[in-house]
Design an enzyme around this catalytic site. Structure first.
Site, short mmCIF file in Angstrom:
data_model
loop_
_atom_site.label_atom_id
_atom_site.label_comp_id
_atom_site.label_asym_id
_atom_site.label_seq_id
_atom_site.Cartn_x
_atom_site.Cartn_y
_atom_site.Cartn_z
N ASP A 329 6.36 -1.02 -3.32
CA ASP A 329 5.25 -1.56 -4.08
C ASP A 329 4.34 -0.43 -4.57
O ASP A 329 4.31 0.65 -3.99
CB ASP A 329 4.48 -2.49 -3.12
CG ASP A 329 3.38 -3.28 -3.81
OD1 ASP A 329 3.71 -4.05 -4.72
OD2 ASP A 329 2.21 -3.14 -3.41
N GLU A 358 7.90 0.61 -7.91
CA GLU A 358 7.16 -0.12 -8.93
C GLU A 358 6.10 0.79 -9.56
O GLU A 358 5.07 1.05 -8.95
CB GLU A 358 6.47 -1.35 -8.31
CG GLU A 358 5.65 -2.14 -9.31
CD GLU A 358 4.50 -2.94 -8.69
OE1 GLU A 358 4.15 -3.99 -9.24
OE2 GLU A 358 3.95 -2.52 -7.66
#
Ligand SMILES: [Ca+2]
Ligand SMILES: [Ca+2]
Length: 614
Positions: A329, A358
Site C-alpha cells: 500500500d 501502489e
C-alpha cells in the site's frame, strides 16, 4: 477442602511470581524458521521493566549476538544468529533480573516447507481477483461480533462492518477458480481493532494477527492452502507506512522515534517529492513523515528497529502463510531507502517472489522511478518488481469515454503505451480497470456495457498482469455516489437471505449474467493462451474509432480490435500486413465466428474482437 487449599497455594505462588518478576507481553516475531538465507533474527521483547533483565539462551546453533536497549525500560531488542546447521526445535529464552528472579519464554524454530524459497510469485500467466474480505461473503456469522473488539456488526452503515470473512472466501473458492482467476489479492486481513471504519483493514493494530472478525491466523493459512490446491495464488496486502491508532504499542512506544511524529500532523500527500529535483526539505519531510490520517500514525522506517521489524514481519507472513505475492500500500509514503532494502531482503530469501506497489500517479515517469532496474539520475535503486499501472488505467478510462479526435479517444491508450520505454520491465506491471479506491469501471463507462466490454477485453489482452475487482464481473454499480462505502458493496449471494446470488446465478439479471459469462470465457481462454502471457505486443495507431493490436510469438498470434464505432464498420486489413501477411483466417474467441483475412472484417457497432490468427 484439601483440593481448595492446594488451589489457593498454587494461586499464591503464581501471584508471588507475578509480583516479583516481569510478564512478557510480546515477543515478535512470535516464532521463526531454521534454514533462512539471512541468519540474523531480531526479537522485540515487550514487558514491564523487562529491559533490566539479563538474557540467556542455550540452543545449539543459535547465538545471542547482542541485546539492544531503547531508552524505554519496557522493551528491548535481542539479536540472534541462527547458523545454517541449526535444527528445528524450541528453546527457552531466560530473563533474569538483578535480584536473580527469572522468567522463561519458549521460542520455536520451525522447519521450512519444502520448496519455500523457490516459490513462484504471481506473473503474466495470472489474473488476480481483488476481494475486500468484509464485503465478499459472510461464511461465519458467529464471528460478526467478537467480544472485546471495538467495532461490531452494522450492515446498514456503508462504513460499518458487514460480517464478510475468510470462511466466506473459502466457501466460494470454487466460484473464483471456475471463473478462471488464478490469483486472489485480499485487502488487508490483519487486526484492525478500531472504533469505526475498521472494515477496510488499512489501520493494523497487530502485525502478527489476523482480525478475529475475519477468522484466525490458522484460517488464513488454510484459505491459502485450499486456494493453492485449486490452482490459485494468494497475494497479501501490506502497509508499512502507517499502523492504526489503536495499535497495542501506541500506549507505550518501544522507542522515542518509533513514529515519525508522536502526534497527528497530516502528510501533505505531495508524492512527487520522491522524484522532484527541486523539492524543498520541508515538503519532503511533510510528505514522508506526516500521518496518513488522524487514525493512522506514520511509522518511522528510518529507525533501524522499525525497519527490521517490518522486514521480518513480511518474511514471517510469506513463510508462515505461504503467500505468492505482496501488494504494498501507499508505496511513496514510507522512507524509500528502507523500502528498497525491504525488496532486496525479500528477493534474497525468495528469488521468484513478486511484489506490486501502489504509486497512485497518472504519470508513467513517476511510476517507473520505483521499478527494479530503473536507472534514476538521482542514483536511487528502486528494487520493486511490479507497480500498479494507474497511468494506463486512466488512459483506458478516458480513451473509451472521450470522443474520437486527433488528440482524444483511443489515441490516449496508444500513446500511453508508448511511454513503456520508461519502464525497465513494463510486462510486469499490474493492469486493472478499477479497484477498491476508485469508481467501478462500469460507472466510469457511465454504465455503457459496450464500452465496458471493450475495456475489459483490453485489460485482459494487453501486456501486464490483470487484476479484476470483485463484482466488476457482474456489473456491480454505485448509483448513489462514488463514496468508498458504495464502491465496496456486499457481493450478492454472500449473505444469508440475499435475493440475488451471483455465485449460483439465482435471481441475476440477464445483462449481469451475460457479462459474468463473458468474463468466464475470456479468463478461461487467457489461462491457456501463452501468447497473451508472454507474447510480444505490436499496435497500430487508432483510426476511425478502432484500435488494433497484436500479441504474438513464434507459433501463435492474436489480433485484438477495440471498436468504438456506433454503426457497422468495414475494417480494411492491408494496414496490418506487417503482421497478417500470409495469414488466412481469424477465429473470434468472444463470438466464435471465423473471419476470412483476405476480406474486410465487418465490425458490429461497439463490439470488440479477439481473433486467434491462423
Ligand atoms: Ca462473519
Ligand atoms: Ca510516512
Amino acid at each position: 477442602m484439601k483440593i481448595k487449599l492446594l488451589i489457593l497455594t498454587a494461586l499464591a505462588i503464581m501471584i508471588a511470581q507475578n509480583n516479583t518478576y516481569a510478564q512478557i507481553e510480546h515477543i515478535e516475531p512470535p516464532f521463526w524458521w531454521t534454514g533462512m538465507k539471512h541468519s540474523g533474527l531480531q526479537l522485540m521483547v515487550h514487558g514491564e521493566d523487562i529491559a533490566e533483565s539479563a538474557v540467556s539462551i542455550d540452543y545449539e546453533g543459535v547465538s545471542l549476538k547482542s541485546v539492544e536497549h531503547t531508552g524505554n525500560n519496557n522493551y528491548f531488542f535481542i539479536n540472534l544468529d541462527i547458523s545454517t546447521e541449526t535444527k528445528p526445535g524450541s528453546f527457552m529464552i531466560k530473563f533474569t533480573d538483578e535480584q536473580g528472579n527469572t522468567v522463561e519464554k519458549e521460542y520455536k524454530l520451525l522447519k521450512r516447507e519444502p520448496g519455500s524459497a523457490d516459490r513462484k510469485g504471481f506473473d503474466n500467466s495470472d489474473v488476480m481477483y481483488l476481494i475486500m474480505p468484509d464485503r465478499f461473503a459472510n461464511g461465519d456469522p458467529s464471528n460478526d461480533e467478537v467480544e472485546g473488539m471495538k467495532e461490531g456488526l452494522n450492515r446498514r452503515k456503508r462504513y460499518g462492518r458487514h460480517g464478510g470473512d475468510i470462511k466466506g472466501i473459502r466457501d466460494h473458492l470454487d466460484y473464483i477458480a471456475d471463473m478462471g482467476f488464478t490469483a486472489i489479492w485480499l485487502n488487508p486481513v490483519l487486526e484492525n481493532d478500531m472504533k469505526e471504519w475498521s472494515y477496510h483493514g488499512y489501520a493494523a493494530t497487530d502485525f502478527y494477527k489476523v482480525d478475529r472478525r475475519f477468522g484466525t491466523n490458522e484460517d488464513y493459512v488454510e484459505l491459502i492452502k485450499e486456494a493453492k490446491e485449486k490452482g490459485m495464488k494468494v497475494v497479501m496486502d501490506m502497509i508499512f507506512n502507517h499502523c492504526g491508532a489503536g495499535h497495542w504499542w501506541m500506549d507505550d512506544l518501544p522507542v522515542d522515534d518509533w513514529l515519525s511524529y508522536p502526534e497527528y500532523v497530516r502528510t501533505n500527500h505531495r508524492r512527487t517529492i520522491n522524484q522532484d529535483p527541486y523539492a524543498s526539505e520541508t515538503d519532503k519531510e511533510g510528505m514522508i513523515r506526516g500521518w496518513f490520517s488522524a487514525s493512522m500514525p506514520d511509522m518511522n522506517q528510518r529507525n533501524p528497529f522499525m525497519a527490521e521489524y517490518l522486514i521480518q514481519n513480511s518474511i514471517w507472513w510469506i513463510e508462515y502463510a505461504g503467500i505468492a505475492g505482496i501488494r504494498m500500500d501507499t508505496y511513496p509514503y514510507p522512507d524509500k531507502h528502507m523500502m528498497a532494502e525491504w525488496n532486496r531482503r525479500i528477493t534474497r530469501e525468495y528469488p521468484h517472489f513478486n511484489i506490486v506497489g501502489e504509486e497512485w500517479s497518472l504519470n508513467p515517469a513517476i511510476v517507473s522511478y520505483w521499478q527494479k532496474g530503473q536507472d534514476n539520475r538521482d542514483g536511487y535503486q528502486g528494487e520493486l518488481p511490479s507497480l500498479m499501472d494507474f497511468p494506463l488505467q486512466n488512459a483506458v478510462s478516458e480513451g473509451l469515454s472521450d470522443k474520437e479526435d486527433w488528440n482524444s479517444g483511443l489515441i490516449k491508450i496508444y500513446e500511453m503505451l508508448a511511454n513503456d520505454f520508461l519502464y525497465p520491465d513494463p510486462w510486469k506491471l499490474v493492469v486493472f480497470p478499477d479497484n477498491h479506491d476508485m469508481p467501478r469501471f462500469y460507472m466510469q463507462m457511465e454504465m455503457d456495457r459496450d464500452m465496458f466490454r471493450n475495456g475489459i477485453v483490453f485489460f485482459l489482452t494487453t501486456r501486464g498482469i490483470p487484476q479484476i475487482f470483485y463484482g466488476t464481473e457482474i456489473l456491480m454499480t454505485h448509483t448513489e455516489g462514488d463514496d468508498h462505502g458504495y464502491i465496496r458493496k456486499d457481493f450478492p449471494g454472500g449473505w444469508p437471505g440475499d435475493k440475488v446470488n451471483a455465485f449460483t446465478g439465482e435471481g441475476m439479471g440477464k445483462e449481469e449474467k451475460n457479462m459474468q459469462n463473458m468474463f468466464k470465457r475470456l479468463l478461461k481462454w487467457r489461462e491457456t493462451s501463452g501468447v497473451i502471457h508472454t507474447g510480444k505486443l505490436m499496435h497500430f495507431a487508432p483510426e476511425h474509432g478502432t484500435y488494433v493490436y497484436f500479441r504474438y510469438n513464434e507459433t501463435d498470434m492474436v489480433m485484438v480490435i477495440i471498436n468504438k464505432n456506433a454503426s457497422p464498420y468495414e475494417l480494411e486489413l492491408e494496414r496490418f500486413d506487417e503482421m497478417l501477411n500470409g495469414k488466412k483466417s481469424g477465429k473470434d474467441i468472444l463470438g466464435g465466428r471465423e473471419y476470412d483475412l483476405n476480406d474486410k472484417i465487418k465490425l458490429s457497432p461497439y463490439k470488440p474482437y479477439i481473433l486467434e490468427i491462423k
